[in-house]
Structure formats: structure tokens, C-alpha cells
Design an enzyme around this catalytic site. Structure first.
Site, PDB file in Angstrom:
ATOM      1  CE  LYS A 128       1.469   3.789   4.500  1.00 22.91           C
ATOM      2  NZ  LYS A 128       1.113   2.573   4.211  1.00 22.91           N
ATOM      3  CE1 TYR A 179       0.973   0.283   8.267  1.00 29.15           C
ATOM      4  CE2 TYR A 179      -0.804  -0.331   9.755  1.00 29.15           C
ATOM      5  CZ  TYR A 179      -0.163  -0.587   8.556  1.00 29.15           C
ATOM      6  OH  TYR A 179      -0.416  -1.773   7.967  1.00 29.15           O
ATOM      7  CG  HIS A 197      -1.726  -1.006   1.267  1.00 28.01           C
ATOM      8  ND1 HIS A 197      -2.207  -1.472   2.528  1.00 28.01           N
ATOM      9  CD2 HIS A 197      -2.338  -2.117   0.388  1.00 28.01           C
ATOM     10  CE1 HIS A 197      -3.013  -2.599   2.306  1.00 28.01           C
ATOM     11  NE2 HIS A 197      -3.183  -2.775   1.159  1.00 28.01           N
ATOM     12  CG  ASP A 216      -4.111  -5.887  -0.157  1.00 32.68           C
ATOM     13  OD1 ASP A 216      -4.411  -4.821  -0.655  1.00 32.68           O
ATOM     14  OD2 ASP A 216      -3.705  -6.163   1.071  1.00 32.68           O
TER      15      ASP A 216
END
Length: 193
Positions: free
Chosen positions: A65, A125, A55, A162
């Protein structure tokens, strides 16, 4: 990979266990030369052998991140998706676990994914920008050109989204991926990284 960092905290250990600072933005800024201002914090809890990713986020709005495993263990992979980057398509792998506190800083334009190695694994995250619906970029984690070393003993649990995601080449051809220059510009002007 330019802009990506692995951060190993100083563990203070005694007979009870250990203690460490999970994120010190002043130390991160000193090490990277750029500030990181958290705007959102997310957690993901998964059972063993769950694969999430790859991602990223479009530029704009962009998003860096700071990723840490806070329970269990996981195989973490980042892949450079910045078209024109000297390391486009290159990946880096780390095993993140709650005990070590090892973290990864994922810069703007770089993809991220992980495979859980334990049940009830939890990843945190810390994000430089808030989530903006419709800006997520998904790359198939089994893209044969990337050949990412997931190391799963059996087929992993994977979301339909995904599994159906395009390859990096397909995403680049359709204009989904940022260029190296766009990613550098976003990092230079972003209040976060």
C-alpha cells in the site's frame, strides 16, 4: 522496518498554496529498487477520533500500500506482522496530513492503521493488488503486546470488527500471518513491489 518507506514530496509553494506530485512510480522504484504498479485506489473518509486498523492481507494474494492523507490529518501506524522478521512486532508512527503530502509505503505482510486527528479526514490507499474478499487480516489495535501509541485523548470510534480482532500473537498462532520468507518471496515476484 525492512521494505517500509516514508516518502516526503518536494512541495512547490506560492501565495496560492502548494503543489506536489503525490506518486511517481519511477522515483519510487529508484528509491526502493522495486517497481510499484497500482492495481486499485481506495479512499476512506472518517470523522475525528476514528481508529481504523490494524489491517493487512494474506499472502497470497498479498498487497503493498502507498498511503497518503489527502484531506485533514491522521496518526498513521504500521506494524511488522511478518513472523520471523527481524522487526516482528515493531511499529513506526507518522503524522500524515494533506498539506505536507507525506506518504508511507507499506510492504506485503505489514499491518496498517490510523487514528484521525481532524473531522472529515480522507486517506488514499494506492494498492499493488485488487481486493480479494476473505483475505483481510485484522489485528486488535489495542493489542497489549504491541502497545501502539495511538495518542487518543478519549476512547476512539472503532468498528466492531476491529474491536473483536485477535492479537498479533493469536493471529500468528492460528497461522493467519505470513512468514518473513513468504513476504520476501511475494515482494520479489510481485509485479508491484
Amino acid at each position: 522496518m525492512p521494505g517500509a518507506y516514508r516518502i516526503a514530496p518536494d512541495l512547490i509553494t506560492d501565495r496560492r498554496g502548494n503543489f506536489y506530485e503525490g506518486l511517481r512510480t519511477d522515483f519510487l522504484e529508484q528509491a526502493t529498487g522495486r517497481p510499484f504498479a497500482p492495481r486499485q485506489i481506495n479512499y476512506s473518509v472518517s470523522r475525528r477520533n476514528t481508529l481504523r486498523g490494524i489491517h493487512s492481507v494474506t499472502i497470497p494474494p498479498d498487497q503493498a500500500k502507498f498511503v497518503t492523507c489527502v484531506r485533514g490529518a491522521l496518526r498513521d501506524i504500521i506494524v511488522d506482522l511478518r513472523v520471523g522478521s527481524p522487526t516482528f512486532g515493531v511499529y513506526d508512527t507518522n503524522v500524515l496530513d494533506a498539506e505536507s503530502g507525506l506518504s508511507v509505503l507499506v510492504p506485503e505482510g505489514v499491518g496498517h492503521g490510523f487514528l484521525t486527528l481532524t473531522d472529515d479526514a480522507c486517506i488514499c490507499y494506492v494498492l499493488s493488488n485488487e481486493h480479494v474478499p476473505g483475505t483481510q487480516i485484522d489485528i486488535n489495535p489495542f493489542d497489549p503486546d504491541l502497545a501502539l501509541p495511538w495518542g487518543a485523548d478519549e476512547p476512539p470510534l472503532l468498528s466492531e470488527k476491529d474491536a473483536a480482532a485477535p492479537t498479533a500473537a493469536e493471529a500468528a498462532a492460528s497461522g493467519l500471518l505470513a512468514t518473513w520468507e513468504e513476504a520476501l518471496a511475494a515482494a520479489a515476484v510481485a509485479p508491484s513491489l
